[in-house]
Scaffold this motif. Structure first.
Motif, short mmCIF file in Angstrom:
data_model
loop_
_atom_site.label_atom_id
_atom_site.label_comp_id
_atom_site.label_asym_id
_atom_site.label_seq_id
_atom_site.Cartn_x
_atom_site.Cartn_y
_atom_site.Cartn_z
N LEU A 28 26.37 -4.74 -5.69
CA LEU A 28 25.83 -3.37 -5.77
C LEU A 28 24.42 -3.32 -5.17
N ALA A 29 23.60 -4.31 -5.52
CA ALA A 29 22.23 -4.33 -5.01
C ALA A 29 22.21 -4.51 -3.49
N GLN A 30 23.15 -5.29 -3.00
CA GLN A 30 23.20 -5.54 -1.55
C GLN A 30 23.49 -4.28 -0.75
N LYS A 31 24.07 -3.30 -1.42
CA LYS A 31 24.41 -2.04 -0.72
C LYS A 31 23.23 -1.10 -0.60
N VAL A 32 22.13 -1.41 -1.28
CA VAL A 32 20.98 -0.49 -1.24
C VAL A 32 20.42 -0.45 0.20
N PRO A 33 20.38 0.74 0.81
CA PRO A 33 19.89 0.84 2.20
C PRO A 33 18.44 0.37 2.30
N VAL A 57 15.77 -14.96 -11.75
CA VAL A 57 14.75 -14.25 -10.97
C VAL A 57 15.43 -13.70 -9.72
N ALA A 58 15.35 -12.39 -9.52
CA ALA A 58 15.86 -11.79 -8.29
C ALA A 58 14.69 -11.20 -7.52
N VAL A 59 14.64 -11.47 -6.22
CA VAL A 59 13.57 -10.94 -5.38
C VAL A 59 14.22 -10.13 -4.26
N LEU A 60 13.90 -8.85 -4.22
CA LEU A 60 14.46 -7.96 -3.19
C LEU A 60 13.32 -7.44 -2.33
N GLU A 61 13.42 -7.66 -1.04
CA GLU A 61 12.35 -7.26 -0.14
C GLU A 61 12.77 -6.13 0.79
N PHE A 62 11.83 -5.20 0.96
CA PHE A 62 12.03 -4.04 1.84
C PHE A 62 10.89 -3.98 2.85
N GLU A 63 11.12 -3.22 3.89
CA GLU A 63 10.11 -3.11 4.95
C GLU A 63 8.78 -2.59 4.40
N ASP A 64 8.85 -1.54 3.62
CA ASP A 64 7.64 -0.95 3.06
C ASP A 64 8.02 -0.10 1.84
N GLU A 65 7.01 0.51 1.23
CA GLU A 65 7.25 1.27 0.00
C GLU A 65 8.18 2.46 0.25
N ALA A 66 8.05 3.09 1.40
CA ALA A 66 8.89 4.26 1.70
C ALA A 66 10.36 3.85 1.78
N ALA A 67 10.63 2.71 2.42
CA ALA A 67 12.01 2.22 2.53
C ALA A 67 12.56 1.87 1.15
N PHE A 68 11.73 1.25 0.34
CA PHE A 68 12.14 0.91 -1.02
C PHE A 68 12.46 2.19 -1.81
N GLY A 74 18.53 6.72 -3.65
CA GLY A 74 19.84 7.16 -3.19
C GLY A 74 20.94 6.72 -4.15
N PRO A 75 22.18 7.06 -3.81
CA PRO A 75 23.30 6.75 -4.72
C PRO A 75 23.51 5.24 -4.92
N GLU A 76 23.23 4.44 -3.89
CA GLU A 76 23.42 2.99 -4.04
C GLU A 76 22.40 2.41 -5.02
#
Lengths: 102, 102
Positions: A28-33, A57-68, A74-76
């Motif tokens: 489910l987490a992997q589907k987050v855009p 421990v799970a670490v999820l990285e995004f390009e920036d705060e807006a992308a996060f 969103g629905p995902e």
């Protein structure tokens, strides 16, 4: 970069937790855009044999705060958050903030 | 992979902590042989404005447990650990264990 660090407390049933995390929650987490990188780590007891402070421990990285923000709102993102109640009853500490590779 | 997650408690003087971390501790940690990836993140207050559970999250990744052990048991690892007393008096939770990218 922007990072979500999820620190899961030790569950009553570690085997059931791990199975749910692997088979349901991580997909489910992997589907987050906008998710760029996603790692999970299972802390081991320390050199003295003491139980680690957290189970996973799970670490999820995004390009920036807006992308996060866009991904999680969103629905995902909602589906991943909603799934927490299915396995994380022992508690989870969520940390979100800017990050960088050094 | 093998991961060291360092969760630093909120220091009395955040500015002094951050300066020491950036200028002294991170460069020491970067010298540890076998370190493949090193990120730091500054958690922000949550949506309700609550202070995050930790001041700083550092994630250090190694190829495997043997590489981690070799790196940390050498002089560079010892120097990084010895430096903790110079800035991390508020406490730090260290988590070490196998990890994977999902």
């Amino acid at each position: 970069m922007y990072q979500l660090t999820a620190l899961y407390n030790h569950p009553a049933d570690a085997e059931a937790f791990d199975k749910h995390y692997e088979e349901v929650h991580a997909p489910l987490a992997q589907k987050v855009p906008g998710l760029k990188r996603f790692t999970i780590s299972h802390p081991a007891p320390d050199a003295e044999g003491n139980k680690p402070a957290f189970h996973l421990v799970a670490v999820l990285e995004f390009e920036d705060e807006a992308a996060f923000g866009a991904g999680m709102s969103g629905p995902e993102g909602a589906a991943a958050v909603a799934d927490l109640e299915n396995f994380a009853g022992a508690g989870v500490t969520m940390l979100t903030g800017s990050s960088k590779q050094v």
